[in-house]
Design a protein around this motif. Structure first.
Motif, short mmCIF file in Angstrom:
data_model
loop_
_atom_site.label_atom_id
_atom_site.label_comp_id
_atom_site.label_asym_id
_atom_site.label_seq_id
_atom_site.Cartn_x
_atom_site.Cartn_y
_atom_site.Cartn_z
N HIS A 287 0.80 -1.23 0.00
CA HIS A 287 0.00 0.00 0.00
C HIS A 287 0.83 1.28 0.00
O HIS A 287 0.26 2.38 -0.02
CB HIS A 287 -0.97 -0.01 1.17
N ALA A 288 2.15 1.16 0.04
CA ALA A 288 3.07 2.30 -0.15
C ALA A 288 2.95 3.38 0.93
O ALA A 288 3.31 4.52 0.68
CB ALA A 288 2.88 2.92 -1.53
N ILE A 289 2.48 3.03 2.12
CA ILE A 289 2.58 3.95 3.26
C ILE A 289 3.93 3.69 3.90
O ILE A 289 4.24 2.55 4.26
CB ILE A 289 1.43 3.73 4.26
N THR A 290 4.74 4.72 4.03
CA THR A 290 6.15 4.53 4.36
C THR A 290 6.59 5.15 5.68
O THR A 290 7.77 5.13 6.00
CB THR A 290 7.03 5.12 3.24
N LYS A 291 5.66 5.69 6.46
CA LYS A 291 6.02 6.33 7.72
C LYS A 291 5.21 5.73 8.87
O LYS A 291 3.98 5.66 8.80
CB LYS A 291 5.75 7.84 7.66
N TYR A 292 5.91 5.34 9.95
CA TYR A 292 5.21 4.85 11.13
C TYR A 292 4.21 5.90 11.62
O TYR A 292 3.10 5.59 12.03
CB TYR A 292 6.19 4.57 12.27
N GLY A 293 4.65 7.16 11.60
CA GLY A 293 3.82 8.24 12.11
C GLY A 293 2.52 8.41 11.34
O GLY A 293 1.52 8.88 11.90
N ALA A 294 2.51 8.04 10.06
CA ALA A 294 1.28 8.12 9.27
C ALA A 294 0.23 7.16 9.82
O ALA A 294 -0.95 7.48 9.90
CB ALA A 294 1.58 7.82 7.81
N ILE A 295 0.68 5.97 10.23
CA ILE A 295 -0.23 4.99 10.81
C ILE A 295 -0.66 5.43 12.20
O ILE A 295 -1.84 5.33 12.57
CB ILE A 295 0.44 3.60 10.87
N GLU A 296 0.27 5.97 12.97
CA GLU A 296 -0.06 6.41 14.33
C GLU A 296 -1.05 7.56 14.33
O GLU A 296 -1.90 7.67 15.22
CB GLU A 296 1.21 6.81 15.08
N PHE A 297 -0.95 8.45 13.34
CA PHE A 297 -1.90 9.56 13.24
C PHE A 297 -3.33 9.03 13.16
O PHE A 297 -4.25 9.62 13.71
CB PHE A 297 -1.58 10.41 12.01
N VAL A 298 -3.50 7.91 12.50
CA VAL A 298 -4.82 7.30 12.37
C VAL A 298 -5.20 6.55 13.65
O VAL A 298 -6.32 6.69 14.16
CB VAL A 298 -4.88 6.34 11.16
#
Length: 244
Positions: free
Chosen positions: A80-91
């Motif tokens: 899915h090309a999400i490359t930052k841990y923080g992007a997942i944590e924001f959710v």
């Protein structure tokens, strides 16, 4: 003679109980939890709007005979090309959380791109970013923690654009800028509703310039108001509610 038999029986019973206690203590259910390794290795413990934190595990992703399987960070990044841990944590730390049955939950946020011209910013693209979480502790890692994040993706596409990861990660760090430069990139963040409009007060050259800005929030992002400048810029935003 009778007393001797009674004593022998008592000793045998005690020995049996001690053996059972040792076996119980050695069982996985009673042993000290060990750090999981391999695909169950915890890469990061994410802030979570559910109970406690939620693990982001190494996971895996495979394609065989036209079938896919996997979970965790490897699947999120490779598929899915999400490359930052923080992007997942924001959710995962946001307020949008819905039970999908049992101990499974779905969480979501929004990332959007705005195009601004003459001071008027209009939404040109948005993605609903979904994260699936499993709170169950039943997994082969045996570390006594939830299985954690199963996957994360942009709804409607297989691979998220790179700016989605950048936007959500920056907003998670809370380092988005309040104003956009004439040329370049800047960010804006917040868990409260973002301003529906903003004006660029810096002076710019007469020729049109493209700039970029990111935004995130827990409420809807909206188009901006009246024209102020003759420069064109593109702005990204992220929110936990649908962008308008």
């Amino acid at each position: 003679m009778k007393q001797t038999k009674t004593t022998a029986t008592a000793i045998a019973v005690l020995a049996l109980l001690a053996s059972a206690a040792q076996a119980e203590a050695a069982s996985p259910a009673n042993s000290t939890a060990q750090a999981a390794s391999g695909q169950y290795k915890i890469l990061k413990s994410l802030k979570y709007s559910g109970p406690g934190n939620i693990p982001l595990r190494q996971g895996y992703f495979t394609k065989r005979n036209g079938k896919e399987s996997g979970f965790g960070w490897t699947k999120i990044k490779k598929k899915h090309a999400i490359t930052k841990y923080g992007a997942i944590e924001f959710v995962t730390k946001g307020p949008n959380r819905k039970n999908q049955g049992g101990t499974s939950y779905k969480q979501w946020a929004y990332a959007g791109k705005y195009n601004c011209r003459n001071g008027v910013c209009r939404l040109v693209k948005q993605y609903k970013v979904i994260v699936a979480v499993q709170e169950s502790k039943k997994h082969s890692g045996r570390d006594g923690k939830p299985k954690g994040v199963i996957t994360g993706y942009c709804e409607g596409v297989i691979r998220c654009p790179a700016w989605v990861s950048t936007t959500l990660n920056k907003q998670n760090q809370g380092i988005a800028a309040e104003t956009a430069p004439a040329v370049g990139e800047t960010l804006r963040s917040g868990h409260e509703p973002l301003d529906e409009s903003f004006r660029i007060t810096v002076e710019v050259a007469a020729t049109a310039a493209d700039t970029f800005q990111y935004k995130a929030g827990y409420k809807p992002l909206a188009d901006t108001g009246a024209a102020v400048r003759a420069a064109e810029e593109t702005r990204y935003k992220a929110s936990y509610s649908r962008l308008r």
